[in-house]
Design an enzyme around this catalytic site. Structure first.
Site, PDB file in Angstrom:
ATOM      1  CD1 TRP A 183      -5.227  -8.329  -3.986  1.00  0.00           C
ATOM      2  CD2 TRP A 183      -4.114 -10.066  -3.099  1.00  0.00           C
ATOM      3  NE1 TRP A 183      -4.467  -8.894  -4.977  1.00  0.00           N
ATOM      4  CE2 TRP A 183      -3.774  -9.948  -4.458  1.00  0.00           C
ATOM      5  CE3 TRP A 183      -3.537 -11.080  -2.338  1.00  0.00           C
ATOM      6  CZ2 TRP A 183      -2.875 -10.822  -5.078  1.00  0.00           C
ATOM      7  CZ3 TRP A 183      -2.641 -11.955  -2.942  1.00  0.00           C
ATOM      8  CH2 TRP A 183      -2.305 -11.807  -4.304  1.00  0.00           C
ATOM      9  CD  GLU A 224      -3.813  -5.165  -1.455  1.00  0.00           C
ATOM     10  OE1 GLU A 224      -4.057  -5.932  -0.505  1.00  0.00           O
ATOM     11  OE2 GLU A 224      -2.658  -4.868  -1.819  1.00  0.00           O
ATOM     12  CE  LYS A 226      -0.421  -7.960  -7.783  1.00  0.00           C
ATOM     13  NZ  LYS A 226       0.263  -8.868  -6.879  1.00  0.00           N
ATOM     14  CG  ASP A 257       0.207  -2.810  -2.503  1.00  0.00           C
ATOM     15  OD1 ASP A 257       1.245  -2.232  -2.917  1.00  0.00           O
ATOM     16  OD2 ASP A 257       0.238  -3.883  -1.887  1.00  0.00           O
ATOM     17  CG  HIS A 260      -1.003  -3.770  -6.048  1.00  0.00           C
ATOM     18  ND1 HIS A 260      -2.091  -4.391  -5.513  1.00  0.00           N
ATOM     19  CD2 HIS A 260       0.079  -4.393  -5.512  1.00  0.00           C
ATOM     20  CE1 HIS A 260      -1.698  -5.348  -4.683  1.00  0.00           C
ATOM     21  NE2 HIS A 260      -0.385  -5.352  -4.662  1.00  0.00           N
ATOM     22  CG  HIS A 284      -1.329  -3.034   1.552  1.00  0.00           C
ATOM     23  ND1 HIS A 284      -1.522  -4.317   1.106  1.00  0.00           N
ATOM     24  CD2 HIS A 284      -1.881  -2.976   2.794  1.00  0.00           C
ATOM     25  CE1 HIS A 284      -2.173  -5.007   2.037  1.00  0.00           C
ATOM     26  NE2 HIS A 284      -2.410  -4.219   3.064  1.00  0.00           N
ATOM     27  CG  ASP A 292       3.171  -5.968  -6.385  1.00  0.00           C
ATOM     28  OD1 ASP A 292       3.623  -5.134  -5.578  1.00  0.00           O
ATOM     29  OD2 ASP A 292       2.347  -6.844  -6.075  1.00  0.00           O
ATOM     30  CG  ASP A 294       5.442  -6.762  -2.625  1.00  0.00           C
ATOM     31  OD1 ASP A 294       4.688  -5.923  -2.109  1.00  0.00           O
ATOM     32  OD2 ASP A 294       5.051  -7.599  -3.458  1.00  0.00           O
ATOM     33  CG  ASP A 324       1.833  -5.788   0.950  1.00  0.00           C
ATOM     34  OD1 ASP A 324       2.576  -6.729   1.294  1.00  0.00           O
ATOM     35  OD2 ASP A 324       0.952  -5.914   0.077  1.00  0.00           O
TER      36      ASP A 324
HETATM   37  C1  RNT Z   1      -0.617  -8.819  -3.118  1.00  0.00           C
HETATM   38  C2  RNT Z   1      -1.197  -7.851  -2.162  1.00  0.00           C
HETATM   39  C3  RNT Z   1      -1.401  -8.371  -0.766  1.00  0.00           C
HETATM   40  C4  RNT Z   1      -0.239  -9.183  -0.245  1.00  0.00           C
HETATM   41  C5  RNT Z   1      -0.256  -9.394   1.254  1.00  0.00           C
HETATM   42  C6  RNT Z   1       0.646 -10.489   1.678  1.00  0.00           C
HETATM   43  O1  RNT Z   1      -0.339  -8.268  -4.331  1.00  0.00           O
HETATM   44  O2  RNT Z   1      -0.419  -6.701  -2.133  1.00  0.00           O
HETATM   45  O3  RNT Z   1      -1.719  -7.316   0.074  1.00  0.00           O
HETATM   46  O4  RNT Z   1       0.988  -8.631  -0.576  1.00  0.00           O
HETATM   47  O5  RNT Z   1      -1.540  -9.574   1.671  1.00  0.00           O
HETATM   48 ZN    ZN Z   2      -0.921  -5.246  -0.634  1.00  0.00          ZN
END
Ligand code: RNT
Ligand code: ZN
Length: 416
Positions: A183, A224, A226, A257, A260, A284, A292, A294, A324
């Site tokens: 990523w 990955e 985004k 993810d 994202h 993820h 995003d 998390d 994630d």
């Molecule tokens: C960031 C991505 C990535 C990170 C991790 C820590 O937007 O999601 O995967 O969150 O690698």
């Molecule tokens: Zn991620």
């Protein structure tokens, strides 16, 4: 009522709709969840402890007890895992190297991760890996492999090449295939003039990274995508279309993810579409709240939809499930336990559905029954099946694990 008694009643209720809960449990046992090491220390890692978290991602909160050393992190993860049933992997970032050497990201080698491998073997865990293309002075421009500066690009290419070798080493040592996930935060805060050149540069850098062959028995690579990051709101080089196109044309895994995507866009619907064009998928699993953010994974509709998308057509066999998130506002161990257990719960929820019957109804255009049955299923004694699974796997039932976490907080975390 005893867990087992409740289970036997639940089992009968499910048997009446043709669902074998013993079989569901047996399947669940073998689906591995990759646990994000970075939840334990707010994505700081150990190589450059004083570097700020950059790359457009952010941890909020300052709950006490964060892990400060590899030993503390291992102890915390090990404890969290003892409260989680079934197969697990540990997902490491390159900055979690455990070494006294002063080594930069373009110099990492398998030996810097030996203690993790030993620990993984001891605990019968597979390992996954991630190059860390952020929180580093070479990423301060907001660009890494898509940078217009060749020195910057070369630094990150070297880091990523070495990361794949470490992934291969993990796979060979643990006997479980490693997924190395790439990523890149590259993007602009404000509207760019040239959206194409950075994407051309990223393509070339990726091709350079993947030029050397790595034994696919031990390591596979994922890309990955985004939509945007904090400070990179207007343009992200590695967009969904970019990553899907790259993965599909190069035979790489795609990483979706769930944090994202646009608030009205979800990944559960993307799974069946992209698996037609890429060999395997990496998830993820996260929870976006307005951005995003998390947040810890909850047992919500999208998580259940993701599980349905995987289980109903057997796509879980071509999907690696990783988590994630990084929430520093609550007990970090509880964060792990809640997120992983929820993910497993969602899979079990999907495994206890009479899918074949529902597919048949769908083909017969009996949409009334399809809706009626799925809605009634929501009230089935699914919790009794989950409790029984936890008990048979020797981990705490229901909220019993919370008592253990509170004790650990009192005896270990609060003393840091
Ligand atoms: C960031 C991505 C990535 C990170 C991790 C820590 O937007 O999601 O995967 O969150 O690698
Ligand atoms: Zn991620």
């Amino acid at each position: 009522m005893k867990t087992e008694q409740a289970y036997s009643i639940a089992k009968e209720i499910y048997a009446n709709i043709g669902v074998d809960t013993d079989k569901a449990i047996e399947k669940l046992k073998h689906i591995a969840i990759s646990v994000n090491c970075w939840q334990g220390d707010d994505v700081l890692g150990f190589l450059f402890r004083n570097n700020a978290l950059t790359g457009g991602i952010q941890t909020t909160g300052n709950y006490p007890g964060r892990a400060n050393t590899p030993e503390e992190l291992r102890r915390d993860i090990g404890f969290a895992m003892s409260l989680i049933p079934g197969r697990k992997k540990l997902n490491l970032h390159s900055t979690y190297a455990d070494t006294d050497e002063k080594v930069d990201l373009d110099g990492i080698e398998p030996r810097h991760y030996e203690s993790w491998v030993a620990w993984a073997k001891e605990n019968e865990l597979g390992l996954d890996f991630n190059p860390t293309c952020f929180s580093h002075k070479m990423a301060d421009s907001g660009f890494t492999v898509a940078s217009a500066d060749k020195t910057v690009r070369d630094f990150w290419i070297e880091h990523c090449k070495r990361s794949r070798k470490i992934g291969e080493y993990f796979g060979r040592e643990t006997g479980v295939k490693c997924v190395t996930n790439f990523w890149f935060p590259d993007g602009y805060k404000d509207t760019p003039i040239d959206r194409e050149s950075p994407r051309i540069r990223m393509t070339e850098s990726l091709d350079a990274i993947f030029k050397d062959s790595v034994d696919e028995k031990y390591n596979v690579d994922a890309i990955e995508s985004k939509l945007f990051g904090i400070g990179a709101e207007s343009y992200t080089v590695g967009s969904n279309e970019f990553c899907l196109g790259y993965a599909a044309t190069r035979g790489k895994l795609l990483c979706l993810d769930s944090g994202h995507f646009h608030p009205t866009e979800v990944i559960s619907d993307k799974i069946s579409a992209v698996l037609l064009f890429v060999p395997e998928l990496l998830l993820h699993v996260s929870r976006p709240v307005r951005w995003d953010s998390d947040h810890v994974v909850c047992f919500d509709d999208e998580l259940k939809n993701i599980a349905h998308a995987l289980i109903r057509t057997g796509l879980h066999e071509r999907t690696h499930i990783g988590l994630d998130y990084f929430d520093a506002s609550i007990n970090r161990i509880a964060a792990w336990v809640i997120g992983v257990r929820n993910t497993q719960k969602a899979l079990l929820y999907a495994l206890t559905e009479p899918t074949e019957k529902l597919k048949e109804l769908e083909l017969q255009e009996d949409y009334t029954s399809r809706l009626a049955i799925t809605q009634e299923l929501a009230g089935y004694p699914f919790g009794a099946v989950w409790d029984y699974y936890c008990e048979m796997m020797g981990v705490p039932c229901r909220t019993d694990w919370l008592t253990c976490v509170k004790e650990y907080e009192r005896d270990v975390l609060s003393k840091r």
